[in-house]
Every structure is written in C-alpha cells, then in structure tokens.
Design an enzyme around this catalytic site. Structure first.
Site, PDB file in Angstrom:
ATOM      1  N   ARG A   1       0.819  -1.221   0.000  1.00 37.41           N
ATOM      2  CA  ARG A   1       0.000   0.000   0.000  1.00 37.41           C
ATOM      3  C   ARG A   1       0.848   1.265   0.000  1.00 37.41           C
ATOM      4  O   ARG A   1       0.483   2.265   0.639  1.00 37.41           O
ATOM      5  CB  ARG A   1      -0.919   0.041   1.224  1.00 37.41           C
ATOM      6  CG  ARG A   1      -1.953  -1.033   1.254  1.00 37.41           C
ATOM      7  CD  ARG A   1      -3.271  -0.522   0.699  1.00 37.41           C
ATOM      8  NE  ARG A   1      -4.277  -1.540   0.808  1.00 37.41           N
ATOM      9  CZ  ARG A   1      -5.246  -1.547   1.723  1.00 37.41           C
ATOM     10  NH1 ARG A   1      -5.345  -0.582   2.583  1.00 37.41           N
ATOM     11  NH2 ARG A   1      -6.121  -2.524   1.733  1.00 37.41           N
TER      12      ARG A   1
ATOM     13  N   ARG B   1      -3.278   6.947   1.459  1.00 33.65           N
ATOM     14  CA  ARG B   1      -3.738   8.168   2.123  1.00 33.65           C
ATOM     15  C   ARG B   1      -2.717   8.870   3.004  1.00 33.65           C
ATOM     16  O   ARG B   1      -2.917  10.013   3.384  1.00 33.65           O
ATOM     17  CB  ARG B   1      -4.980   7.840   2.970  1.00 33.65           C
ATOM     18  CG  ARG B   1      -6.229   7.672   2.143  1.00 33.65           C
ATOM     19  CD  ARG B   1      -7.336   7.043   2.951  1.00 33.65           C
ATOM     20  NE  ARG B   1      -6.970   5.680   3.287  1.00 33.65           N
ATOM     21  CZ  ARG B   1      -7.741   4.833   3.959  1.00 33.65           C
ATOM     22  NH1 ARG B   1      -8.915   5.222   4.395  1.00 33.65           N
ATOM     23  NH2 ARG B   1      -7.332   3.611   4.202  1.00 33.65           N
TER      24      ARG B   1
ATOM     25  N   ARG C   1      -6.923  11.579  -5.485  1.00 32.18           N
ATOM     26  CA  ARG C   1      -8.182  10.871  -5.249  1.00 32.18           C
ATOM     27  C   ARG C   1      -9.358  11.844  -5.300  1.00 32.18           C
ATOM     28  O   ARG C   1     -10.416  11.522  -5.844  1.00 32.18           O
ATOM     29  CB  ARG C   1      -8.142  10.157  -3.897  1.00 32.18           C
ATOM     30  CG  ARG C   1      -9.343   9.224  -3.715  1.00 32.18           C
ATOM     31  CD  ARG C   1      -9.407   8.609  -2.344  1.00 32.18           C
ATOM     32  NE  ARG C   1      -9.635   9.611  -1.326  1.00 32.18           N
ATOM     33  CZ  ARG C   1      -9.810   9.354  -0.035  1.00 32.18           C
ATOM     34  NH1 ARG C   1      -9.763   8.107   0.390  1.00 32.18           N
ATOM     35  NH2 ARG C   1     -10.000  10.315   0.825  1.00 32.18           N
TER      36      ARG C   1
ATOM     37  N   ASP D   1      -7.246  -2.319  -6.744  1.00 34.23           N
ATOM     38  CA  ASP D   1      -7.690  -2.959  -5.514  1.00 34.23           C
ATOM     39  C   ASP D   1      -8.030  -4.409  -5.834  1.00 34.23           C
ATOM     40  O   ASP D   1      -8.414  -4.725  -6.967  1.00 34.23           O
ATOM     41  CB  ASP D   1      -8.914  -2.252  -4.928  1.00 34.23           C
ATOM     42  CG  ASP D   1      -9.128  -2.686  -3.489  1.00 34.23           C
ATOM     43  OD1 ASP D   1      -8.424  -2.168  -2.604  1.00 34.23           O
ATOM     44  OD2 ASP D   1      -9.960  -3.580  -3.243  1.00 34.23           O
TER      45      ASP D   1
HETATM   46  O1  CP3 Z   1       0.134  -1.332  -2.511  1.00 35.27           O
HETATM   47  C1  CP3 Z   1      -0.287  -0.455  -3.280  1.00 35.27           C
HETATM   48  O2  CP3 Z   1       0.133   0.714  -3.280  1.00 35.27           O
HETATM   49  C2  CP3 Z   1      -1.305  -0.857  -4.337  1.00 35.27           C
HETATM   50  C3  CP3 Z   1      -2.640  -0.641  -4.013  1.00 35.27           C
HETATM   51  C4  CP3 Z   1      -3.497  -1.592  -3.204  1.00 35.27           C
HETATM   52  C5  CP3 Z   1      -4.706  -1.145  -2.645  1.00 35.27           C
HETATM   53  N1  CP3 Z   1      -5.388  -2.197  -2.143  1.00 35.27           N
HETATM   54  C6  CP3 Z   1      -5.150   0.254  -2.666  1.00 35.27           C
HETATM   55  C7  CP3 Z   1      -6.159   0.686  -1.686  1.00 35.27           C
HETATM   56  C8  CP3 Z   1      -3.414  -2.964  -2.963  1.00 35.27           C
HETATM   57  C9  CP3 Z   1      -2.299  -3.937  -3.279  1.00 35.27           C
HETATM   58  C10 CP3 Z   1      -4.625  -3.339  -2.291  1.00 35.27           C
HETATM   59  C11 CP3 Z   1      -4.955  -4.710  -1.903  1.00 35.27           C
HETATM   60  C12 CP3 Z   1      -6.085  -4.960  -1.005  1.00 35.27           C
HETATM   61  N2  CP3 Z   1      -7.314  -4.352  -0.993  1.00 35.27           N
HETATM   62  C13 CP3 Z   1      -6.115  -5.993  -0.037  1.00 35.27           C
HETATM   63  C14 CP3 Z   1      -5.002  -6.983   0.196  1.00 35.27           C
HETATM   64  C15 CP3 Z   1      -3.937  -6.400   1.015  1.00 35.27           C
HETATM   65  C16 CP3 Z   1      -4.311  -6.189   2.449  1.00 35.27           C
HETATM   66  O3  CP3 Z   1      -4.274  -5.021   2.870  1.00 35.27           O
HETATM   67  O4  CP3 Z   1      -4.605  -7.180   3.138  1.00 35.27           O
HETATM   68  C17 CP3 Z   1      -7.371  -5.955   0.602  1.00 35.27           C
HETATM   69  C18 CP3 Z   1      -7.826  -6.842   1.731  1.00 35.27           C
HETATM   70  C19 CP3 Z   1      -8.120  -4.921  -0.019  1.00 35.27           C
HETATM   71  C20 CP3 Z   1      -9.523  -4.531   0.250  1.00 35.27           C
HETATM   72  C21 CP3 Z   1      -9.599  -3.141   0.704  1.00 35.27           C
HETATM   73  N3  CP3 Z   1      -9.423  -2.045  -0.118  1.00 35.27           N
HETATM   74  C22 CP3 Z   1      -9.883  -2.634   1.999  1.00 35.27           C
HETATM   75  C23 CP3 Z   1     -10.139  -3.517   3.217  1.00 35.27           C
HETATM   76  C24 CP3 Z   1      -9.864  -1.245   1.928  1.00 35.27           C
HETATM   77  C25 CP3 Z   1     -10.184  -0.258   2.994  1.00 35.27           C
HETATM   78  C26 CP3 Z   1      -8.963  -0.123   3.823  1.00 35.27           C
HETATM   79  C27 CP3 Z   1      -8.854   1.204   4.498  1.00 35.27           C
HETATM   80  O5  CP3 Z   1      -7.751   1.408   5.001  1.00 35.27           O
HETATM   81  O6  CP3 Z   1      -9.789   2.002   4.497  1.00 35.27           O
HETATM   82  C28 CP3 Z   1      -9.518  -0.894   0.602  1.00 35.27           C
HETATM   83  C29 CP3 Z   1      -9.363   0.469   0.095  1.00 35.27           C
HETATM   84  C30 CP3 Z   1      -8.014   0.816  -0.453  1.00 35.27           C
HETATM   85  N4  CP3 Z   1      -7.298   0.039  -1.310  1.00 35.27           N
HETATM   86  C31 CP3 Z   1      -7.323   2.034  -0.244  1.00 35.27           C
HETATM   87  C32 CP3 Z   1      -6.155   1.961  -1.022  1.00 35.27           C
HETATM   88  C33 CP3 Z   1      -5.118   3.031  -1.195  1.00 35.27           C
HETATM   89  C34 CP3 Z   1      -7.809   3.207   0.598  1.00 35.27           C
HETATM   90  C35 CP3 Z   1      -8.932   3.818  -0.141  1.00 35.27           C
HETATM   91  C36 CP3 Z   1      -8.996   5.289  -0.018  1.00 35.27           C
HETATM   92  O7  CP3 Z   1      -8.193   6.009  -0.652  1.00 35.27           O
HETATM   93  O8  CP3 Z   1      -9.904   5.772   0.696  1.00 35.27           O
END
Ligand code: CP3
Length: 350
Positions: free
Chosen positions: A23, A27, A36, A73
């Site tokens: 990630r 943010r 975003r 995602d």
């Molecule tokens: O690593 C990177 O920079 C690439 C981007 C990436 C995102 N999600 C961007 C994201 C990757 C590799 C993921 C994978 C992902 N997404 C996983 C597997 C990795 C892990 O963390 O276990 C999972 C379970 C998800 C599902 C997901 N997407 C969740 C649970 C959330 C909310 C999390 C939160 O912190 O609010 C997301 C949203 C998400 N995916 C964000 C980002 C940058 C935040 C969204 C935002 O900008 O508001």
C-alpha cells in the site's frame, strides 16, 4: 532489468536488501489524497488509468523504493464478475449484492480481463512506459479465499460467520465458488503478465482466519490452482511470484510447497524462525504501526534486529525483501517512511 528486488526474489545475490511497502501509494501521502479528490472517489481513481498511473508513481518520486506496485484494488475482480462494489469512508469496501445462495454463484460472470478489466491493463501499459527502466512493476490479485470472504460477507468482517457457515455446513458449494474465482484470478494475472508486469503477488489477507485443515482445503488448494493455471498458460516465460498469507507464519512449511518464488510474512513471526521453515525468498516483516507511532531510533532498532536475525539464520543477507507485515496505515508519517527506506539500504549494504 538490473533490479535488486527481482534478483532477490529469484534467490540471486544482491549488493543490498531491497525494500518496497505494501500500500505504498495511499492516504498517508497528501499528493495521493489530492489525486483521489480529483478522481471523485477511490473506485473512480482505480478506473482512471492516467490517475492510477500517477498515484503509482507518487511514492517512487519521494522515496528510493526498489519496486512499484500497480494501483488498483483486489475487489475489482468480484466487481467484474457481477457484484456491485462501493467504498464508504470509514467503513471500507462493501458489496450491495453479496453471495447468499448457490444461484448467486451460478450467475457470476466468467470474466475476460482484457475487456472487463481493460482499465487495469491500460494502467500497466502506461506504467511500463513511464517507470524508470530498472524499476520492476508488481501486478497482483486477491487470493480466491480472500475474495470469496468479501463476496460472501459483503464487506470486511469481524468473525467471518457467513463464509464459515459455508465452510462447515456447505463445503461443496463453497468449492464451486472458489473454483470459479480461481479461474478469474488466474486469467486476470495472465492478462497482467501479457500487459507487462514483472512479477505477481497473491494477497491471501484472510487465510489466517482459518484452522490449519481448513486453510489447506479452502485457501492453499486454490493458491496452488491459480499458480498452476498460470504456469500452464505461459510455459515459456516464467514470471516470479509472491504469496502472502497474513497470519500464515504457522503454515510456512505448507506454503513452501507452492510453486512460487517468495513468501510474505507478517510481523508476528520471527524472521529467523521463518527462514528455517522454507527455502523461498522471504518478504517482510516490520510491524506497520511503527511508522505511525515511533521515531527514528525505534525504527532503526527494529530494522537492525530484522536484518541481523535474517542474516544470521541464512548465513547471508540474500533472499530477503524488506517490507511491512501488512499495508501501511493512513497515519504513517512520510518522514518515517523515507528514513525506513534509507536505513534499510544503509544497514544492509554488503
Ligand atoms: O500497494 C499499493 O500501493 C497498491 C494498491 C493496493 C490497494 N489495495 C489500494 C487501496 C493494494 C495492493 C490493495 C490490496 C487490497 N485491498 C487488499 C489486500 C492487502 C491487504 O491489505 O490485506 C485488501 C484486503 C483490499 C480490500 C480493501 N481495499 C480494503 C479492506 C480497503 C479499505 C482499507 C482502508 O484502510 O480504508 C480498501 C481500500 C483501499 N485500497 C485504499 C487503497 C489506497 C484506501 C482507499 C482510499 O483512498 O480511501
């Protein structure tokens, strides 16, 4: 490509320990929040290849990272299969029509990733043009089990009661779903490889919520299936792969049987102990919270400990990709991130 990250993943020698952060675009960076906002929402950002390319590049402009990861995602795959996805601030991802019956499984779409996820392929092609030539690009997908968790729970979950009802009461129906999702995941990753990614990573974020035998039956089996399907589809070009099961430190011997090059580990297992359980490259294992709450001396102390424990257990520092044990938090301090990357490079110089 001259890359410490790819060399390490292939178990070759490197002159330092490479580092990237799960990630790393997110943010905690003000420029990410700005882009975003420009996109309108997180999902709109994922679906806009120009802006997704831009946020992928943002952390690389600030920090000396050894790899990039395409911005997307894991949940875009279930969305392409027919589930309606939205992200609500504070609550995380949600599906409006989660899977509740075998009929819901039957009507899931068989995806053509080149069409249904064309925006991801375009982001990858953009990045191959814009990345510095020695910066590898990581493609990724959620594991079948982890995607199935979201598809059945309808969002993040505390106790996984809905999917565990299938595990314990209707396992054969859950297997039908996992089979379908495995094919989608493999085809999605094959398309990413065709579009140009240099390595692929499977995020098995919720594998660790299962018992050992259920992990074998519902997660590990489908990780193996995905990797085999990719290998059969691309017999002549081998793209290195990483599997990360969060909480999987207790099952490293089992994960070692997978046809992948690297295994991710979270922060709960000692890396020297992990080294004894598998011969694959290891990726991890700093507690991500440290970047939000600690200062430089504490970060240096933790990094020193991980690097030393790895080097002593392996008789060499090779075969270790430094990373966090899970995604970086929105509260991480950019100054701490910069320091972490520099100190890993400095302390690991051979
Ligand atoms: O690593 C990177 O920079 C690439 C981007 C990436 C995102 N999600 C961007 C994201 C990757 C590799 C993921 C994978 C992902 N997404 C996983 C597997 C990795 C892990 O963390 O276990 C999972 C379970 C998800 C599902 C997901 N997407 C969740 C649970 C959330 C909310 C999390 C939160 O912190 O609010 C997301 C949203 C998400 N995916 C964000 C980002 C940058 C935040 C969204 C935002 O900008 O508001």
């Amino acid at each position: 490509m001259n890359s410490a990250f790819l060399a390490t993943l292939k178990q070759q020698q490197s002159s330092y320990t490479p580092i990237w952060l799960m990630r790393q675009a997110g943010r905690y960076l003000p420029e990410y929040r700005k882009t975003r906002e420009k996109a309108g929402s997180f999902l709109a950002l994922c679906k806009n290849p120009d802006l997704a390319t831009e946020v992928t590049l943002q952390p690389l402009r600030r920090f000396a990272l050894d790899a990039s990861i395409m911005f997307s995602d894991i949940l875009v795959v279930p969305e392409a299969m027919g589930l309606q996805l939205y992200f609500s601030e504070g609550e995380g991802p949600k599906f409006t029509n989660p899977i509740q019956s075998t009929l819901d499984i039957d009507v899931l779409k068989v995806i053509n990733p080149e069409i249904d996820l064309a925006y991801v392929m375009q982001t990858i092609r953009n990045l191959k043009q814009e990345l510095p030539k020695d910066t590898p690009l990581i493609g990724f997908s959620g594991s079948p089990w982890t995607l199935a968790c979201y598809m059945i729970e309808g969002g993040s979950s505390k106790n996984y009661e809905k999917i565990k009802a299938w595990v314990y009461a209707h396992p054969e129906q859950l297997h039908v779903l996992l089979d379908k999702v495995s094919i989608a995941v493999a085809d999605y990753l094959i398309a990413q490889i065709h579009a140009g990614v240099d390595t692929i990573m499977l995020f098995d974020s919720w594998g660790g919520v299962l018992s050992e035998s259920a992990f074998g039956e519902f997660s590990h089996k489908y990780l193996a299936k995905v990797l085999t399907r990719i290998k059969l589809a691309l017999p002549q070009h081998h793209i290195p792969s990483i599997v990360f099961t969060k909480g999987g430190g207790v099952w490293l011997q089992k994960l070692d049987q997978l046809e992948c090059n690297g295994l991710g580990i979270d922060w709960t297992i000692n890396i020297a102990k992990a080294r004894k359980e598998t011969n694959k490259a290891l990726q991890g294992n700093l507690d991500p919270v440290i970047l939000s709450v600690a200062d430089r001396p504490a970060i240096k102390q933790q990094v020193t400990q991980i690097l030393n424990e790895y080097r002593e257990s392996n008789n060499s520092a090779d075969g270790h990709i430094f990373n966090l044990g899970h995604g970086i938090l929105p509260t991480a301090k950019p100054d701490n991130v910069a320091y972490l990357i520099d100190i890993v490079h400095e302390l690991s110089k051979r």
